[in-house]
Scaffold this motif. Sequence first.
Motif, mmCIF file in Angstrom:
data_model
loop_
_atom_site.group_PDB
_atom_site.id
_atom_site.type_symbol
_atom_site.label_atom_id
_atom_site.label_comp_id
_atom_site.label_asym_id
_atom_site.label_seq_id
_atom_site.Cartn_x
_atom_site.Cartn_y
_atom_site.Cartn_z
ATOM 1 N N ARG A 60 0.834 -1.207 0.000
ATOM 2 C CA ARG A 60 0.000 0.000 0.000
ATOM 3 C C ARG A 60 0.863 1.249 0.000
ATOM 4 N N GLN A 61 0.505 2.192 -0.865
ATOM 5 C CA GLN A 61 1.176 3.489 -0.900
ATOM 6 C C GLN A 61 0.305 4.491 -0.147
ATOM 7 N N PRO A 62 0.725 4.928 1.045
ATOM 8 C CA PRO A 62 -0.127 5.788 1.869
ATOM 9 C C PRO A 62 -0.206 7.225 1.345
ATOM 10 N N ALA A 63 -1.317 7.865 1.665
ATOM 11 C CA ALA A 63 -1.497 9.277 1.325
ATOM 12 C C ALA A 63 -0.762 10.169 2.322
ATOM 13 N N PHE A 64 -0.525 9.629 3.529
ATOM 14 C CA PHE A 64 0.138 10.366 4.599
ATOM 15 C C PHE A 64 1.192 9.473 5.237
ATOM 16 N N ALA A 65 2.217 10.105 5.803
ATOM 17 C CA ALA A 65 3.242 9.342 6.521
ATOM 18 C C ALA A 65 3.809 10.193 7.651
ATOM 19 N N VAL A 66 4.056 9.542 8.770
ATOM 20 C CA VAL A 66 4.726 10.158 9.912
ATOM 21 C C VAL A 66 5.920 9.251 10.189
ATOM 22 N N LEU A 67 7.123 9.765 9.937
ATOM 23 C CA LEU A 67 8.327 8.939 9.950
ATOM 24 C C LEU A 67 9.357 9.459 10.936
ATOM 25 N N ASP A 68 9.936 8.544 11.679
ATOM 26 C CA ASP A 68 11.048 8.877 12.559
ATOM 27 C C ASP A 68 12.288 9.061 11.684
ATOM 28 N N MET A 69 13.111 10.005 12.023
ATOM 29 C CA MET A 69 14.302 10.279 11.224
ATOM 30 C C MET A 69 15.379 9.226 11.440
#
Length: 188
Positions: A60-69
């Motif tokens: 799945r390709q998400p519309a949103f992402a919250v990623l740790d650096m």
Amino acid sequence: MSTIADTVEARIAGLEDRTLLLLDDDQALRTRLGRALESRGFEVTTAGSVGEATLALRTRQPAFAVLDMRLEDGNGLKVVEAIREHRQDARIVMLTGYGAIATAVAAVKAGAVDYLSKPADADDVVKALLATGDAPEPPENPMSADRVRWEHIQRVYELCEHNVSETARRLGMHRRTLQRILAKRAPR
């Protein structure tokens, strides 16, 4: 009378695609933030490593992402690039416990729309994900100056591979002073 939370949840409910990838190696934060984002209407997929996130992106390709650096098995910027390869319109927010201008610039250049320091509140994350203006609003509870200083010292200490003498030299402070700072808990 409509509250701000109701307005935000209505905006999220009105989105065509509410899929979100949450990548963080801190399980407690990942669980708490994941639940908070789900309660606001996002369809959250969680990952604890770059490898897990890459695997999730295959389905799945998400519309949103919250990623740790910074993660144990790599850098969240690799995941930004992987998302951008398949979905240019994705809204990506980077999180980090080591806020620095250089890493913020790298995140934005890679394709992130915003960069937040940990611990980030779910409301701040949602604001960043949904922001459409040029300048984001200031955070409700920004880090104190003492906390920013402590984060910077911790970052340099880590970059110096936990060598106290080298860290003190690079920061221009006495080694014993640095040892006292490192022995204390993080300020709020």
